[in-house]
Design an enzyme around this catalytic site. Sequence first.
Site, short mmCIF file in Angstrom:
data_model
loop_
_atom_site.label_atom_id
_atom_site.label_comp_id
_atom_site.label_asym_id
_atom_site.label_seq_id
_atom_site.Cartn_x
_atom_site.Cartn_y
_atom_site.Cartn_z
N ASP A 180 43.14 27.86 12.69
CA ASP A 180 43.17 26.40 12.61
C ASP A 180 41.78 25.81 12.89
O ASP A 180 41.09 26.28 13.81
CB ASP A 180 44.19 25.93 13.68
CG ASP A 180 44.49 24.45 13.64
OD1 ASP A 180 44.41 23.85 12.56
OD2 ASP A 180 44.83 23.90 14.71
N HIS A 217 44.40 13.19 16.78
CA HIS A 217 44.53 14.35 17.66
C HIS A 217 44.74 13.99 19.11
O HIS A 217 44.34 12.93 19.57
CB HIS A 217 43.22 15.15 17.58
CG HIS A 217 43.30 16.30 16.63
ND1 HIS A 217 42.25 17.11 16.36
CD2 HIS A 217 44.32 16.78 15.88
CE1 HIS A 217 42.60 18.03 15.49
NE2 HIS A 217 43.85 17.84 15.18
ZN LIG Z 1 44.08 19.30 13.61
#
Ligand SMILES: [Zn+2]
Length: 280
Positions: A83, A177
Amino acid sequence: MPLVPTASVVDRARAAGAGAPAFNVLHLETAEALVAAAERAGIPLILQISENCVRYHGSLRPLLLATLALAESSGADVSVHLDHITDPGLLREGVEAGARSVMIDASALPYEENVAVTAELTGWCHAHEAYVEAELGEVGGKDGVHAPGARTDPGEAMAFVDATGVDALAVAVGSSHAMRARTTVLDKELIRALRRRLPVPLVLHGSSGVPDEELRAAVAAGMTKINISTHLVSVFTGEVRRTLADSPSLIDSRKYVGPAREAVSAEAERLLRVLGAEAS
Ligand SMILES: [Zn+2]
């Protein structure tokens, strides 16, 4: 069960009109918790290891190989994905070590450079049979898909997918986020427009701040891969805090990490049932 390709988890979810849950691994205990959740729910899961997490551990291979081993020995359909990879060297190392699914994060670069870097690395990944997710936020947006006000333009997203050949695209539709409160409202109209025009599955980052009903609405509007990290991390840490407050003389770390692992597993199972569809 052998390791499952991310493409099959994402494509099956998309065909079923369901979400493909993708939860982050921080350490071995979270990977254990998440795999156990997928087994109890009977719902496919994508385990993700971020570049930040690799930096924390100081190297990629030990956690990646342990996570791959858990996925391979699991009774559930589990894929392993890297990721937010910004470092091409790390990306190559991960694919060579067995990760067959990566997110290339060149979103901090100007658009033309994002396209060039993503296209080149995507070609390399496809030659190594790895699935590629990339992201496209706002033109000039520094934080890519994660800036709260950022929105992905559907026309630009089409051009980006065309020019890079990526398999999935993270888009900016209102989430950001590291949200602590689950209060985000997403731009469902934009999700529908992106789903109509883009040939590849859509990925939602920053889903920790999105409440259950809103996640379901996003999936119904056309979002497929749903990344959740912060919310599950907060469940882990909350349980560690509770256990230590109840037993201030505890020494053995397994006595507080163990209950935290169970708490994460229970919440991950709940989220899998909110988002995913049972494996056929
Ligand atoms: Zn992300």
